[in-house]
Every structure is written in C-alpha cells, then in structure tokens.
Motif scaffolding. Structure first.
Motif, PDB file in Angstrom:
ATOM      1  N   TYR A  47       0.838  -1.200   0.000  1.00 26.41           N
ATOM      2  CA  TYR A  47       0.000   0.000   0.000  1.00 26.41           C
ATOM      3  C   TYR A  47       0.873   1.249   0.000  1.00 26.41           C
ATOM      4  O   TYR A  47       1.975   1.258   0.564  1.00 26.41           O
ATOM      5  N   VAL A  48       0.330   2.299  -0.614  1.00 25.97           N
ATOM      6  CA  VAL A  48       0.956   3.624  -0.594  1.00 25.97           C
ATOM      7  C   VAL A  48      -0.145   4.654  -0.391  1.00 25.97           C
ATOM      8  O   VAL A  48      -1.194   4.574  -1.040  1.00 25.97           O
ATOM      9  N   VAL A  49       0.082   5.608   0.498  1.00 28.46           N
ATOM     10  CA  VAL A  49      -0.787   6.778   0.577  1.00 28.46           C
ATOM     11  C   VAL A  49      -0.022   7.952  -0.026  1.00 28.46           C
ATOM     12  O   VAL A  49       1.036   8.345   0.487  1.00 28.46           O
ATOM     13  N   ASN A  50      -0.541   8.473  -1.138  1.00 30.66           N
ATOM     14  CA  ASN A  50       0.088   9.610  -1.798  1.00 30.66           C
ATOM     15  C   ASN A  50      -0.535  10.892  -1.264  1.00 30.66           C
ATOM     16  O   ASN A  50      -1.753  11.005  -1.138  1.00 30.66           O
ATOM     17  N   ILE A  51       0.309  11.852  -0.964  1.00 28.28           N
ATOM     18  CA  ILE A  51      -0.095  13.020  -0.183  1.00 28.28           C
ATOM     19  C   ILE A  51      -0.142  14.279  -1.034  1.00 28.28           C
ATOM     20  O   ILE A  51       0.842  14.634  -1.704  1.00 28.28           O
TER      21      ILE A  51
ATOM     22  N   ASP B  17      -5.585  10.882  -9.479  1.00 26.54           N
ATOM     23  CA  ASP B  17      -5.300  10.224 -10.755  1.00 26.54           C
ATOM     24  C   ASP B  17      -4.507   8.940 -10.522  1.00 26.54           C
ATOM     25  O   ASP B  17      -4.761   7.911 -11.170  1.00 26.54           O
ATOM     26  N   LEU B  18      -3.558   8.990  -9.590  1.00 24.84           N
ATOM     27  CA  LEU B  18      -2.780   7.794  -9.266  1.00 24.84           C
ATOM     28  C   LEU B  18      -3.668   6.733  -8.606  1.00 24.84           C
ATOM     29  O   LEU B  18      -3.521   5.541  -8.874  1.00 24.84           O
ATOM     30  N   CYS B  19      -4.577   7.178  -7.755  1.00 24.72           N
ATOM     31  CA  CYS B  19      -5.506   6.247  -7.097  1.00 24.72           C
ATOM     32  C   CYS B  19      -6.350   5.496  -8.118  1.00 24.72           C
ATOM     33  O   CYS B  19      -6.650   4.310  -7.953  1.00 24.72           O
TER      34      CYS B  19
ATOM     35  N   LYS C 134     -11.334   6.803  -2.176  1.00 20.08           N
ATOM     36  CA  LYS C 134      -9.960   6.439  -1.820  1.00 20.08           C
ATOM     37  C   LYS C 134      -9.224   7.563  -1.092  1.00 20.08           C
ATOM     38  O   LYS C 134      -8.041   7.450  -0.812  1.00 20.08           O
ATOM     39  N   VAL C 135      -9.935   8.639  -0.779  1.00 21.44           N
ATOM     40  CA  VAL C 135      -9.351   9.688   0.079  1.00 21.44           C
ATOM     41  C   VAL C 135      -9.454   9.217   1.526  1.00 21.44           C
ATOM     42  O   VAL C 135     -10.551   9.002   2.036  1.00 21.44           O
TER      43      VAL C 135
ATOM     44  N   TYR D 169      -5.885   4.808   8.666  1.00 23.47           N
ATOM     45  CA  TYR D 169      -6.475   5.294   7.417  1.00 23.47           C
ATOM     46  C   TYR D 169      -7.817   4.618   7.106  1.00 23.47           C
ATOM     47  O   TYR D 169      -8.432   4.916   6.078  1.00 23.47           O
ATOM     48  N   ASN D 170      -8.225   3.683   7.956  1.00 22.24           N
ATOM     49  CA  ASN D 170      -9.505   2.986   7.792  1.00 22.24           C
ATOM     50  C   ASN D 170      -9.595   2.285   6.430  1.00 22.24           C
ATOM     51  O   ASN D 170     -10.594   2.390   5.718  1.00 22.24           O
ATOM     52  N   ILE D 171      -8.523   1.567   6.098  1.00 27.79           N
ATOM     53  CA  ILE D 171      -8.480   0.775   4.877  1.00 27.79           C
ATOM     54  C   ILE D 171      -8.753  -0.677   5.259  1.00 27.79           C
ATOM     55  O   ILE D 171      -8.012  -1.275   6.026  1.00 27.79           O
ATOM     56  N   LYS D 172      -9.826  -1.230   4.730  1.00 25.93           N
ATOM     57  CA  LYS D 172     -10.234  -2.584   5.094  1.00 25.93           C
ATOM     58  C   LYS D 172      -9.430  -3.617   4.311  1.00 25.93           C
ATOM     59  O   LYS D 172      -9.141  -3.429   3.150  1.00 25.93           O
TER      60      LYS D 172
END
Length: 254
Positions: A32-36, A48-50, A87-88, A251-254
C-alpha cells in the motif's frame, strides 16, 4: 509486506519512470501507498494515481507553504474532492512550517485550523507537517476535535512524541531515523508503542542510508524498517507487519 504511509509520487522527479516504478511494487513487497497532496493541483494528481493503481490511496490538503493566497472557495473545492472519492483516507499534508517559510505564521495557523475543521467534518484523520513549530502545532491540535492522525516524518523528542500519543496520534518514521546525527529520532523510535508506529518514505525526499542523497522511493522502506528493528530489538518483518496494520487502521483501509 510494507505500507508506505506518506509519499509524493506526483512529484516531477518521477516523471521519467513513474509507471515502471509503481508497477514493480507488488513484486517487491510494497502492498500500500498513501500519496499526499499539498494543494489542489497535486491533490488531483493523487486522485489520478488512485484511479490507476488499486494499492494507492490519497490524502488531500494544503501544505503550509501553499496556503498563502488561498480562500474559502479552495477549501470547498477540497471538500468536494474528498467527498467524491472513496480512496481519500486523510486530510493532509497540513500543519505549520516556520523553517525558511515566507508564509506568515498567522496565515499558516488560520488555514491549519480550518483544515482540521474539515477533517472533523468529514471524520478523517490528518497527516501533520511540523517543522520548527512544535509548540504551536501541538497547541492547535489539542484545541481541535480531530480524533486521530499522524505526525509525519517525525523529528522531535521523546517528550513531543508522548504528548502526541496521549492525543491519540500515530508517529511515523522516515529515512531520517537511519542518519547518524538523528539521535533524538532514534530515541523516540524506541518509545513509541507497537500499535502507534508507522513508516514512510516522504519520497522523493529523505532517502535512508545507504542511499542518502539519492531520489527516494518505497523500495527503500526496508532500510528504515531494518533500522527500527535494530532500535526496538525485533525483526524487519515484524516492523513491516505492525506498521502495515497500524496504517490500515488509522487510514480505515479494510
């Protein structure tokens, strides 16, 4: 295996090989990556990356150096982007930076508080930038009603980390923890509980040793994780596991 909790793959330094690099992540253990985002333009690039990569998520916000000249309309545009995109996962990168930043302090504080209000409204965590501004940043966070977030690229003391932890925040370590002169960071890395520690690249910045000075990427997370494992008396695999679990929870990612 690894969760890069804070990256900037929209940066122009990835223009030549962005697709090839991100396409290589899964085979290299980057889950996983979170882009900021740092303003509306980079926030849109995050989205756009998401859309292109299922493992990329986004945090949207205005960086301390990008708040000078913005208005309430910009915050409303930011809110619209957040509401329209599932995806935010955070508001960020927001905060205060008093290090060679020409944006007036009162302007920075106003828009920092305003973006914290937005995070509260949307029930999102926050990704906090804090440079040479520890007291003001912590004071504003303590007065806000934001439930959780992360102090990204932590470079403070154990005392600062403990204050943030008591507020419900996570502490994220970047490649700086591998630097020989980063003694405060190394000491703080020892005291953060297992359920509150994150790792990140902040790429393209802050490559860890042995790649210090070169363009950073998530492929370097193994060096940061190995150093944290050394400091905490555990294994790189355990650091990868706990930081990934923590990032997904925050980040509440399931």
């Amino acid at each position: 295996m690894f969760f890069d909790s804070h990256a900037h793959y929209d940066d122009e330094r990835f223009d030549a090989d962005r697709a090839a690099l991100l396409d290589s992540f899964k085979q290299n253990g980057i889950d996983y990556v979170v882009n900021i985002g740092t303003n509306l333009e980079t926030s849109q690039k995050c989205l756009d990356l998401c859309e292109k990569y299922d493992f990329v998520y986004a945090a949207l916000g205005f960086y301390p150096e990008d708040v000078d000249g913005i208005g309430e309309d910009d915050i409303l545009k930011l809110e619209k982007l957040c509401r329209e995109n599932k995806k935010v996962v955070a508001i960020g990168e927001i905060g205060l930076d008093y290090h060679q930043n020409n944006t007036p302090k009162d302007t920075q504080m106003y828009w920092f508080e305003r973006q914290l209000q937005l995070a509260e409204k949307l029930d999102l965590p926050v990704a906090i930038h804090m440079r040479d501004s520890t007291k003001d940043t912590l004071d504003i966070l303590q007065k806000s009603s934001v439930k959780t977030g992360v102090l990204h690229c932590f470079s403070g003391s154990c005392e600062t980390a403990e204050i943030a932890l008591k507020m419900g925040f996570y502490i994220s370590f970047s490649g700086t923890v591998t630097f020989k002169n980063a003694k405060n960071v190394a000491e703080a890395a020892k005291i953060v509980p297992d359920d509150r520690i994150l790792i990140e690249t902040d790429c393209p910045y802050l490559s860890p040793e042995p790649n210090r000075g070169k363009r950073n990427s998530s492929l370097n997370l193994k060096y940061t994780a190995a150093k944290l494992a050394e400091l905490r008396g555990t294994t790189m695999e355990e650091i990868a596991y706990i930081t990934s679990c923590n990032a997904k929870r925050m980040y509440n990612i399931k």
